[in-house]
Design an enzyme around this catalytic site. Structure first.
Site, PDB file in Angstrom:
ATOM      1  N   ARG A 147      10.061  10.317  -6.063  1.00 44.29           N
ATOM      2  CA  ARG A 147      10.572   9.793  -5.189  1.00 44.29           C
ATOM      3  C   ARG A 147      11.982   9.055  -4.879  1.00 44.29           C
ATOM      4  NH1 ARG A 147       8.022   8.720   1.049  1.00 44.29           N
ATOM      5  NH2 ARG A 147      10.037   9.029   0.904  1.00 44.29           N
ATOM      6  N   HIS A 170       0.096   4.975   2.948  1.00 42.51           N
ATOM      7  CA  HIS A 170       1.092   3.595   3.154  1.00 42.51           C
ATOM      8  C   HIS A 170       0.558   2.102   4.176  1.00 42.51           C
ATOM      9  CE1 HIS A 170       4.831   5.626   1.873  1.00 42.51           C
ATOM     10  NE2 HIS A 170       4.500   5.065   0.888  1.00 42.51           N
ATOM     11  N   CYS A 213       7.775   6.568   9.390  1.00 39.04           N
ATOM     12  CA  CYS A 213       8.077   6.822   8.851  1.00 39.04           C
ATOM     13  C   CYS A 213       9.059   7.980   8.560  1.00 39.04           C
ATOM     14  CB  CYS A 213       7.214   8.070   8.059  1.00 39.04           C
ATOM     15  SG  CYS A 213       5.033   7.996   7.915  1.00 39.04           S
TER      16      CYS A 213
HETATM   17  N1  ARG Z   1       5.537  12.606   1.002  1.00 39.82           N
HETATM   18  C1  ARG Z   1       6.227  11.378   1.589  1.00 39.82           C
HETATM   19  C2  ARG Z   1       4.753  10.573   1.291  1.00 39.82           C
HETATM   20  O1  ARG Z   1       4.043  10.549   0.073  1.00 39.82           O
HETATM   21  C3  ARG Z   1       5.447  11.020   2.700  1.00 39.82           C
HETATM   22  C4  ARG Z   1       6.161   9.936   2.872  1.00 39.82           C
HETATM   23  C5  ARG Z   1       5.566   9.022   4.726  1.00 39.82           C
HETATM   24  N2  ARG Z   1       6.211   7.461   4.633  1.00 39.82           N
HETATM   25  C6  ARG Z   1       5.548   6.796   5.647  1.00 39.82           C
HETATM   26  N3  ARG Z   1       6.772   5.926   5.739  1.00 39.82           N
HETATM   27  N4  ARG Z   1       4.443   6.657   5.406  1.00 39.82           N
HETATM   28  O2  ARG Z   1       5.150   9.234  -0.151  1.00 39.82           O
END
Ligand code: ARG
Length: 273
Positions: free
Chosen positions: A89, A165, A259
């Site tokens: 990421r 998160h 998200c």
């Molecule tokens: N697959 C992403 C991760 O694990 C999903 C992010 C979701 N975003 C959020 N703001 N909760 O980072």
């Protein structure tokens, strides 16, 4: 009246290409077609609420770029870019930097070594910044931001890997009012929330797992994933108008409505806006 502005990124390159949270499974994958129609429906719904949607150009090789909530933290015209814990990421950071730099924001970076995942882990409710840490963001990053902005930061430890998160288990509605999933926090975190937010609406286990807490608030309207009937009733009782949009393809990556968005002019509950 000023129009709300939200940044989204079309899911042209969305997919489940790695596994960095318990919701993701490469073998299950995601459907491009369904992702597009669900994302379009969210976009349309927000436009109907009077939101101006800005678009971040999609990029190959960064399948989670659709989750613009993780771009960084916005405070007035300042933008603090995320420093992602996972390298897969971290590749998104230059795209966020470029977009915000080109759209009138002053871009700043946290010191190296401090992980911070933006509005995914940092949400204003009133004048305080509620900040989730441990699974993705570090508490040091939140403290550093508090000093830079001279704001009160209330760190909340996230104890359940499914709610990795803060925006997966907590959503400010207005100053002094929020929804949350109590089991995502430890006893101390729940106390911090109770002591600072007079009206807290709990979301039950089943609806938290439908990402009910991952809602987009626009005035009195609250956009959430389908499958959260109890939460919708509770919101109505509090004077809100809940709107359900099916976002299951994004649940497969561990994301939902909130998200997929980042509010450029400040969340409804942020007093600074
Ligand atoms: N697959 C992403 C991760 O694990 C999903 C992010 C979701 N975003 C959020 N703001 N909760 O980072």
């Amino acid at each position: 009246m000023r129009q709300p502005r939200i940044l989204m990124c079309p899911p042209d390159h969305y997919g489940i290409e790695y596994e960095i949270n318990p919701w993701m499974s490469r073998s299950r994958g995601a459907s491009q077609e369904r992702a597009h129609s669900q994302w379009n429906a969210l976009c349309q719904t927000l436009r109907q609420l009077g939101v101006v949607i800005e678009l971040l150009p999609p990029q190959p090789g960064v399948p989670d770029l659709v989750f613009t909530a993780n771009a960084g933290l916005i405070y007035q015209q300042r933008f603090f870019t995320s420093r992602f814990r996972h390298e897969v990421r971290a590749r998104e950071e230059p795209y966020f930097d470029a977009w915000f730099g080109a759209h009138g924001f002053t871009v700043a970076h946290l010191p190296e070594g401090m992980y911070f995942e933006g509005a995914g882990d940092a949400l204003f409710c009133g004048s305080a910044l509620f900040a989730g840490y441990r699974i993705r963001s570090d508490v040091q990053g939140h403290q550093w931001l508090g000093q830079q902005l001279t704001i009160q930061v209330l760190p909340l430890e996230l104890v359940n890997p499914h709610y990795y998160h803060l925006d997966t288990c907590f959503c400010p509605l207005a100053p002094g009012e929020a929804i949350y999933h109590p089991q995502a926090f430890d006893a101390y975190g729940c106390k911090v929330l109770e002591a600072n937010i007079p009206t807290l609406i709990p979301v039950n286990e089943a609806e938290a797992a439908r990402f009910g807490c991952n809602a987009v608030v626009v005035g009195k309207q609250v956009v959430v994933n389908t499958g959260c009937p109890q939460l919708m009733k509770d919101l109505e009782r509090r004077g809100y108008q809940p709107i359900a949009v099916e976002l299951d393809e994004f649940l497969k990556a561990g994301g939902s409505a909130k998200c997929l968005t980042i509010r450029l002019d400040g969340e409804e509950a942020a007093l600074w806006r």
